[in-house]
Design an enzyme around this catalytic site. Structure first.
Site, short mmCIF file in Angstrom:
data_model
loop_
_atom_site.label_atom_id
_atom_site.label_comp_id
_atom_site.label_asym_id
_atom_site.label_seq_id
_atom_site.Cartn_x
_atom_site.Cartn_y
_atom_site.Cartn_z
N HIS A 224 -12.01 36.17 -3.05
CA HIS A 224 -11.74 36.08 -1.61
C HIS A 224 -12.28 37.26 -0.79
O HIS A 224 -12.05 37.36 0.41
CB HIS A 224 -10.21 35.96 -1.42
CG HIS A 224 -9.82 35.18 -0.22
ND1 HIS A 224 -8.81 35.58 0.63
CD2 HIS A 224 -10.29 34.02 0.27
CE1 HIS A 224 -8.67 34.69 1.60
NE2 HIS A 224 -9.57 33.74 1.40
N LYS B 95 -14.68 39.81 1.32
CA LYS B 95 -15.73 39.62 2.33
C LYS B 95 -16.30 41.00 2.63
O LYS B 95 -16.01 41.60 3.66
CB LYS B 95 -15.17 39.02 3.63
CG LYS B 95 -14.71 37.58 3.53
CD LYS B 95 -13.23 37.51 3.62
CE LYS B 95 -12.72 36.10 3.38
NZ LYS B 95 -11.28 36.09 3.12
N ASP C 123 -27.39 49.78 0.47
CA ASP C 123 -28.00 51.00 -0.09
C ASP C 123 -26.98 51.94 -0.72
O ASP C 123 -27.24 53.16 -0.80
CB ASP C 123 -28.79 51.77 1.01
CG ASP C 123 -30.01 51.00 1.47
OD1 ASP C 123 -30.50 50.14 0.70
OD2 ASP C 123 -30.46 51.25 2.59
#
Ligand code: ZN
Length: 225
Positions: free
Chosen positions: A166, A168, A173
């Site tokens: 779940h 996000k 870099d």
């Protein structure tokens, strides 16, 4: 008296003057050099501090969907284009992603927003190492961009669980974190109340990078029994 003055007549005053002048020039040059090095170090330290403290947040929904040409090319030549031709949270997010130079680690539950998928593919094509972690059940949902990623040769791994992958978040870099409630979906761009924090905080970036590596290994298909 003559005995005292006599040695002075042997003193090479022009030579002493030349040496004094040289010593003076050397001392001044050294001073200027040290000063410039010190200023440069101080300016680097200030820049690092600024970078570390430069955090920002993007809020969704956008009032209008940003025009794709505007996002990727900076202008739009389509007549009667109905999309937004100004900065939006989506256009800002795409710009931030496109600043990746070495790696892009994407760990997002649902990915069906074409603009964000196109930015990811563009980075992959330009030589940035892109890795994507996602949720197994969301991969097959309508508009999912995961198959497109795979066709383009982007490495994708996913969980195999009834629980959700779940997260996000994105690590750029290994120096910049993008994290919040925001799924990469059209609904999140133009419908939902969402937030995305962008941060260069070293500790946070390291923690999220470690979590990414941990999940990347855990979801390695060759190691599944
Ligand atoms: Zn347009």
């Amino acid at each position: 008296m003559a005995a005292v003055l006599l040695p002075l007549t042997n003193v090479d005053f022009p030579r002493i003057l030349r040496i004094s002048w040289l010593v003076g020039v050397l001392a001044h040059t050294t001073y200027v050099f040290i000063k410039s090095v010190k200023q440069s170090i101080e300016s680097d330290q200030e820049k690092t501090l600024n970078d570390q403290s430069t955090s920002q947040v993007l809020f969704f929904p956008d009032k209008m969907l940003a025009c794709k040409e505007f996002i990727f090319e900076g202008c739009c030549h389509r007549k009667n284009c109905q999309f937004a031709h100004e900065e939006t949270s989506l256009s800002k997010l795409v710009t931030i992603l496109l600043e990746a130079r070495q790696s892009l680690d994407v760990c997002v539950f649902t990915i069906n927003c074409r603009e964000l998928a196109d930015a990811t593919i563009q980075l992959h094509k330009s030589g940035v190492v892109v890795r994507v972690l996602t949720d197994d059940e969301q991969m097959g949902s309508t508009g999912s961009q995961i198959e497109k990623f795979r066709r383009e040769g982007i490495q994708v791994r996913h969980d195999l669980s009834s629980f959700f992958m779940h997260h996000k978040f994105v690590v750029i870099d290994r120096k910049r974190l993008v994290n919040g409630s925001f799924n990469w979906t059209r609904q999140a761009v133009t419908g939902n109340r969402e937030n995305v924090v962008i941060s260069r905080d070293k500790q946070l970036v390291e923690a999220f990078s470690e979590e990414f590596e941990r999940l990347w290994l855990e979801y390695d298909p060759s190691k599944r029994s």
